[in-house]
Design an enzyme around this catalytic site. Structure first.
Site, PDB file in Angstrom:
ATOM      1  N   GLU A 361       0.838  -1.226   0.000  1.00 19.08           N
ATOM      2  CA  GLU A 361       0.000   0.000   0.000  1.00 19.08           C
ATOM      3  C   GLU A 361       0.868   1.270   0.000  1.00 19.08           C
ATOM      4  O   GLU A 361       0.544   2.273   0.631  1.00 19.08           O
ATOM      5  CB  GLU A 361      -1.025  -0.047   1.128  1.00 19.08           C
ATOM      6  CG  GLU A 361      -1.934  -1.254   0.935  1.00 19.08           C
ATOM      7  CD  GLU A 361      -3.307  -1.152   1.521  1.00 19.08           C
ATOM      8  OE1 GLU A 361      -3.772  -0.033   1.760  1.00 19.08           O
ATOM      9  OE2 GLU A 361      -3.918  -2.223   1.727  1.00 19.08           O
TER      10      GLU A 361
HETATM   11  N1  CAA Z   1      -4.537  10.865  -3.210  1.00 18.02           N
HETATM   12  C1  CAA Z   1      -5.285  11.297  -4.262  1.00 18.02           C
HETATM   13  N2  CAA Z   1      -4.754  11.510  -5.480  1.00 18.02           N
HETATM   14  C2  CAA Z   1      -3.444  11.264  -5.634  1.00 18.02           C
HETATM   15  C3  CAA Z   1      -2.627  10.798  -4.592  1.00 18.02           C
HETATM   16  C4  CAA Z   1      -3.222  10.603  -3.332  1.00 18.02           C
HETATM   17  N3  CAA Z   1      -2.524  10.166  -2.280  1.00 18.02           N
HETATM   18  N4  CAA Z   1      -1.362  10.627  -5.059  1.00 18.02           N
HETATM   19  C5  CAA Z   1      -1.388  10.974  -6.346  1.00 18.02           C
HETATM   20  N5  CAA Z   1      -2.650  11.344  -6.690  1.00 18.02           N
HETATM   21  C6  CAA Z   1      -3.114  11.805  -7.988  1.00 18.02           C
HETATM   22  C7  CAA Z   1      -2.462  13.130  -8.394  1.00 18.02           C
HETATM   23  O1  CAA Z   1      -3.193  14.225  -7.878  1.00 18.02           O
HETATM   24  C8  CAA Z   1      -2.512  13.046  -9.910  1.00 18.02           C
HETATM   25  O2  CAA Z   1      -3.808  13.370 -10.366  1.00 18.02           O
HETATM   26  P1  CAA Z   1      -4.026  14.564 -11.469  1.00 18.02           P
HETATM   27  O3  CAA Z   1      -3.059  14.311 -12.590  1.00 18.02           O
HETATM   28  O4  CAA Z   1      -5.445  14.423 -11.835  1.00 18.02           O
HETATM   29  O5  CAA Z   1      -3.697  15.821 -10.734  1.00 18.02           O
HETATM   30  C9  CAA Z   1      -2.348  11.563 -10.172  1.00 18.02           C
HETATM   31  O6  CAA Z   1      -2.699  10.875  -8.981  1.00 18.02           O
HETATM   32  C10 CAA Z   1      -0.921  11.164 -10.543  1.00 18.02           C
HETATM   33  O7  CAA Z   1      -0.084  11.644  -9.531  1.00 18.02           O
HETATM   34  P2  CAA Z   1       1.369  12.182  -9.841  1.00 18.02           P
HETATM   35  O8  CAA Z   1       1.306  13.125 -10.994  1.00 18.02           O
HETATM   36  O9  CAA Z   1       1.939  12.668  -8.554  1.00 18.02           O
HETATM   37  O10 CAA Z   1       2.054  10.840 -10.392  1.00 18.02           O
HETATM   38  P3  CAA Z   1       3.424  10.167  -9.994  1.00 18.02           P
HETATM   39  O11 CAA Z   1       3.603   9.031 -10.922  1.00 18.02           O
HETATM   40  O12 CAA Z   1       4.526  11.188  -9.913  1.00 18.02           O
HETATM   41  O13 CAA Z   1       3.177   9.629  -8.496  1.00 18.02           O
HETATM   42  C11 CAA Z   1       2.379   7.960  -6.949  1.00 18.02           C
HETATM   43  C12 CAA Z   1       2.125   8.728  -8.234  1.00 18.02           C
HETATM   44  C13 CAA Z   1       1.965   8.833  -5.769  1.00 18.02           C
HETATM   45  C14 CAA Z   1       3.822   7.538  -6.806  1.00 18.02           C
HETATM   46  C15 CAA Z   1       1.465   6.706  -7.075  1.00 18.02           C
HETATM   47  O14 CAA Z   1       1.837   5.971  -8.207  1.00 18.02           O
HETATM   48  C16 CAA Z   1       1.501   5.827  -5.846  1.00 18.02           C
HETATM   49  O15 CAA Z   1       0.815   6.081  -4.861  1.00 18.02           O
HETATM   50  N6  CAA Z   1       2.289   4.693  -5.901  1.00 18.02           N
HETATM   51  C17 CAA Z   1       2.221   3.677  -4.876  1.00 18.02           C
HETATM   52  C18 CAA Z   1       1.219   2.629  -5.284  1.00 18.02           C
HETATM   53  C19 CAA Z   1       0.705   1.836  -4.138  1.00 18.02           C
HETATM   54  O16 CAA Z   1       0.481   2.326  -3.042  1.00 18.02           O
HETATM   55  N7  CAA Z   1       0.462   0.545  -4.399  1.00 18.02           N
HETATM   56  C20 CAA Z   1      -0.126  -0.301  -3.447  1.00 18.02           C
HETATM   57  C21 CAA Z   1      -0.702  -1.497  -4.126  1.00 18.02           C
HETATM   58  S1  CAA Z   1      -2.183  -2.056  -3.396  1.00 18.02           S
HETATM   59  C22 CAA Z   1      -1.746  -3.125  -2.151  1.00 18.02           C
HETATM   60  O17 CAA Z   1      -0.628  -3.206  -1.726  1.00 18.02           O
HETATM   61  C23 CAA Z   1      -2.937  -3.824  -1.601  1.00 18.02           C
HETATM   62  C24 CAA Z   1      -2.695  -5.115  -0.939  1.00 18.02           C
HETATM   63  O18 CAA Z   1      -3.007  -6.154  -1.470  1.00 18.02           O
HETATM   64  C25 CAA Z   1      -2.257  -5.106   0.487  1.00 18.02           C
END
Ligand code: CAA
Length: 377
Positions: A361
């Site tokens: 996550e």
């Molecule tokens: N809340 C809401 N929106 C968010 C956000 C958040 N925390 N983080 C990013 N966003 C939105 C941004 O606002 C953006 O939207 P807009 O373009 O419409 O403004 C969009 O998402 C893309 O964001 P970025 O431009 O910042 O993109 P990025 O590639 O630079 O970063 C990231 C994105 C934050 C790294 C994202 O990819 C991320 O959270 N990665 C981690 C993924 C993750 O947590 N995976 C878990 C897998 S599920 C799991 O583990 C479940 C299980 O089985 C236990």
């Protein structure tokens, strides 16, 4: 933090359940990576699978803090059960309740929240873990349905889920704005699961890949508007991270309590080892980390309950609680000495279980990315 009578009651129910029903077989389930089927059914009866969902859809209608208290108590004893209920509650039920249509809620949320069905959340891929916008799974729009192809990795509840929430790319030219989220039934033709992963920790939870080969999904199973899928995943994960932070808190609390008790019983050089300042100071550090984690996790839960933004407080809570859990469990093993290194004393499992809270996550590094971007914005 002052808890209401209802919150204290639900915490006590979870604590008693964990001590009476989860503790007896937890070592064996970890050793043989045995899925806790019976215990999940018991948790369904207690209403732990859809705790915060509106009772209109078969849920418990509780607040997020109550859910966190239950996660903490369950994870104190069995972190594998913790993640199973966390995914169902905060990634699957919450996402459907918040963004699903009335028909989707009736058809899918109701059985998921009442625990008759189990859900899984499928975002990660072999080449898209932290970099979640790089989705290779495709969802081709065919008019009245979509066709999904691709591989999802490390899916909690992978083999046991009845319903999968699957994130896939429909319009690659639009980047993450072209991504969609779908409700996919486990018996869909073309959906299969890979081998169960043989993991370091949370061994009795079920983790595997989900393979999609020309899977037809009706259009009415898309969640939200066309292109809303990435936002759906991010918004859902903000709440999911509170659940995992609570899992980390529970693991840490379990290890701390065992280390404290052991330090009072075990004698060395003529006195209980807690009389040695090095052990006493370790315990002081552990207690401080634990209390700080608890405050941050409860605060994030209360932000969500109060309708305040919780995207940053959930990342802070998860980052802190996961790092603290790793430190506390490692010290708990150290305090137990040689006994800490064998299964019977539980703390070595807790140390192994804590590790994943720094990874899933959103890794600790991704939480730092989210937090730093918000403070530097
Ligand atoms: N809340 C809401 N929106 C968010 C956000 C958040 N925390 N983080 C990013 N966003 C939105 C941004 O606002 C953006 O939207 P807009 O373009 O419409 O403004 C969009 O998402 C893309 O964001 P970025 O431009 O910042 O993109 P990025 O590639 O630079 O970063 C990231 C994105 C934050 C790294 C994202 O990819 C991320 O959270 N990665 C981690 C993924 C993750 O947590 N995976 C878990 C897998 S599920 C799991 O583990 C479940 C299980 O089985 C236990």
């Amino acid at each position: 933090m002052k808890l209401s009578e209802e919150q204290k009651m639900i915490r006590n129910i979870a604590r008693e359940f964990a001590e009476n029903e989860l503790l007896p077989g937890v070592i064996e389930r970890d050793k043989s990576a045995l899925y806790p089927k019976v215990q999940i059914a018991q948790m369904q009866n207690l209403g732990f699978l859809g705790m915060t969902t509106d009772p209109r859809y078969g849920g418990g209608g509780m607040d997020i803090l109550s859910y966190v208290l239950v996660m903490e108590e369950i994870s104190k004893i069995d972190a594998s059960c913790g993640v199973i209920i966390s995914v169902n509650n905060s990634l699957v039920c919450w996402g459907l309740e918040e963004y699903g249509t009335e028909e989707q809620k009736e058809k899918y949320l109701r059985p998921l929240a009442s625990g008759q069905m189990l859900g899984a959340f499928c975002l990660s891929e072999p080449e898209a873990g932290s970099d979640a916008t790089s989705q290779n799974t495709t969802a081709e729009d065919k008019g009245d349905h979509y066709v999904l192809n691709g591989i999802k990795n490390w899916i909690t509840n992978g083999k046991y889920a009845d319903i999968y929430l699957i994130i896939a790319q429909t319009h690659p030219e639009k980047g993450h704005h072209g991504i969609n989220a779908f409700i996919v039934e486990a018996n869909s033709e073309g959906l299969t699961t890979g081998e169960k992963e043989d993991k370091m920790g949370i061994r009795s939870s079920d983790t595997c890949s989900v393979l999609l080969n020309e899977v037809k999904v009706p259009k009415e199973n898309r969640i939200g508007e066309d292109g809303f899928g990435f936002k759906f995943a991010m918004n859902t994960l903000n709440g999911g991270r509170i659940g995992i932070a609570a899992q980390a808190l529970g693991i840490a609390a379990g290890a701390y309590e065992r280390a404290l008790a052991y330090s009072k019983e075990r004698k060395a050089f003529g006195v209980p080892i807690s009389h040695h300042q090095d052990v006493a100071f370790k315990l002081a550090d552990m207690a401080t980390l634990l209390e700080a984690s608890r405050l941050l996790v409860y605060e994030a839960a209360q932000d969500k309950d109060a309708g305040r933004p919780y995207d940053i407080s959930s990342s802070i809570a998860k980052l802190y609680a996961a790092e603290a859990a790793m430190k506390i469990t490692t010290e708990a093993v150290q305090i137990h000495g040689g006994y800490g290194h064998v299964r019977e004393y539980h703390v070595e499992r807790m140390m192994r279980d804590a590790k994943i809270t720094q990874i899933y996550e959103g890794t600790s590094e991704i939480q730092k990315l989210i937090i730093s971007r918000s403070i530097l914005r």
